[in-house]
Enzyme design. Sequence first.
Site, short mmCIF file in Angstrom:
data_model
loop_
_atom_site.label_atom_id
_atom_site.label_comp_id
_atom_site.label_asym_id
_atom_site.label_seq_id
_atom_site.Cartn_x
_atom_site.Cartn_y
_atom_site.Cartn_z
N SER A 14 46.28 36.82 26.29
CA SER A 14 45.32 37.88 25.44
C SER A 14 45.96 39.22 25.53
O SER A 14 45.06 39.85 24.54
CB SER A 14 43.56 37.00 25.81
OG SER A 14 43.74 38.09 26.89
N LEU A 86 53.42 36.95 36.23
CA LEU A 86 53.50 36.81 37.87
C LEU A 86 54.32 36.87 38.81
O LEU A 86 54.40 36.85 40.00
CB LEU A 86 52.95 35.46 38.24
CG LEU A 86 51.77 34.73 36.87
CD1 LEU A 86 51.36 33.40 37.04
CD2 LEU A 86 50.76 35.59 37.15
N ASN A 103 50.74 47.90 35.25
CA ASN A 103 49.95 46.00 35.42
C ASN A 103 48.51 46.15 35.02
O ASN A 103 48.13 47.47 35.67
CB ASN A 103 50.71 45.76 36.90
CG ASN A 103 49.86 44.26 37.55
OD1 ASN A 103 50.08 43.67 36.34
ND2 ASN A 103 49.68 44.13 38.02
N HIS A 105 45.06 44.24 37.13
CA HIS A 105 44.50 43.50 37.96
C HIS A 105 43.13 42.81 37.94
O HIS A 105 42.92 44.03 37.92
CB HIS A 105 45.58 44.21 39.41
CG HIS A 105 44.57 42.38 40.35
ND1 HIS A 105 45.81 41.37 40.57
CD2 HIS A 105 44.24 42.95 40.93
CE1 HIS A 105 45.64 41.13 41.80
NE2 HIS A 105 44.35 40.85 41.81
N GLU A 175 39.55 43.91 30.74
CA GLU A 175 40.54 44.54 30.51
C GLU A 175 40.70 44.57 29.05
O GLU A 175 41.43 45.74 28.42
CB GLU A 175 41.12 43.10 30.66
CG GLU A 175 41.20 42.62 32.47
CD GLU A 175 41.79 41.75 33.01
OE1 GLU A 175 42.92 40.62 31.88
OE2 GLU A 175 42.60 41.35 34.52
C1 GAR Z 1 44.73 38.50 33.38
O1 GAR Z 1 43.36 38.59 33.80
C2 GAR Z 1 45.64 40.12 34.36
O2 GAR Z 1 44.54 41.03 34.90
C3 GAR Z 1 45.87 38.64 34.89
O3 GAR Z 1 46.58 37.65 34.80
C4 GAR Z 1 45.85 37.75 33.42
C5 GAR Z 1 46.34 37.22 32.09
O4 GAR Z 1 45.72 36.98 32.08
N1 GAR Z 1 47.26 39.43 36.60
C6 GAR Z 1 46.80 39.27 37.72
O5 GAR Z 1 46.80 38.57 37.93
C7 GAR Z 1 48.45 40.24 37.99
N2 GAR Z 1 48.00 39.75 39.91
P1 GAR Z 1 46.20 37.02 29.67
O6 GAR Z 1 47.42 36.46 29.47
O7 GAR Z 1 45.08 36.48 28.79
O8 GAR Z 1 46.59 38.54 29.40
#
Ligand code: GAR
Length: 192
Positions: A14, A86, A103, A105, A175
Site C-alpha cells: 500500500s 522484510l 526504509n 518502520h 505512512e
Molecule cells: C508498513 O507498515 C511498513 O511500515 C512495515 O510494513 C508495512 C508494509 O505495508 N515495515 C516494517 O515493518 C519494516 N520493519 P504495505 O505493504 O501496505 O506498504
Amino acid sequence: MKKRIAIFASGSGSNAQKIMELFKHSQEAEVALVLTNNPDAYVLQRADNFEIPSHIFDRKEFYESDTIVEMLKNMDIDLIVLAGFLWLIPKSLTDTYPGRIINIHPALLPKFGGKGMYGERVHKAVLAAGETEGGITIHYVNENYDEGEFIYQAKYRIDKGDNLEMVQFKGQQLEHQHYPRIIESIIKKIKK
Ligand code: GAR
C-alpha cells in the site's frame, strides 16, 4: 533527466502504491522497478497496474549473487525505497548505494525495532507495552535492522480501548501521508 527509484516490498504494497501514484506524473523522478522476495505479493499486481517492471528473487540470488546490484546499476537507479520489505539488506547493496536506501518502520524507533519486528508484530508489541503514543520512522538503511540515521518521525495518539486494527489504521494513515513526500524531498537533493 528524471531520477529513478526502485521499490523493494514483500507484501501488499500500500505504501508502494502511494509512491507510484505520486511519481506517475512527476517531472523529477519515476519508479523504474519493483522488486520482491515474495511471488505472491500483491505489490506485483500494483506494479503491473502502473506498467512498472518487477523482479522476483529468492534468498540465493539476493545474498549470494551480484545480479540485483547489477540490475540496479544497469537500470540507473538513484534511490532505493523499502516499503514493507522484510529481509536484511546485504552489505553489497549498502556499499553500492550509501545514503541512497531508505526504509519506513511502523513505530517510533529505536523502540520496537530490530529483527523480526515488522508489520502487525510491531503494533502488537506497542499495544502490549501500554504505550500512549505510536508512530512511524523513516530512516536511512545500513547493514543492521532499523538502525540507520533517522530522516523523519511522526506520532499518533493511542486512546484507551484502541485495538490492533485501530492502531494499524492510525499508523498506516501516517505512512501514506508522509512517506511519498519525504521521498520526493530526498529525490530533489540527488544530483543526477
Ligand atoms: C508498513 O507498515 C511498513 O511500515 C512495515 O510494513 C508495512 C508494509 O505495508 N515495515 C516494517 O515493518 C519494516 N520493519 P504495505 O505493504 O501496505 O506498504
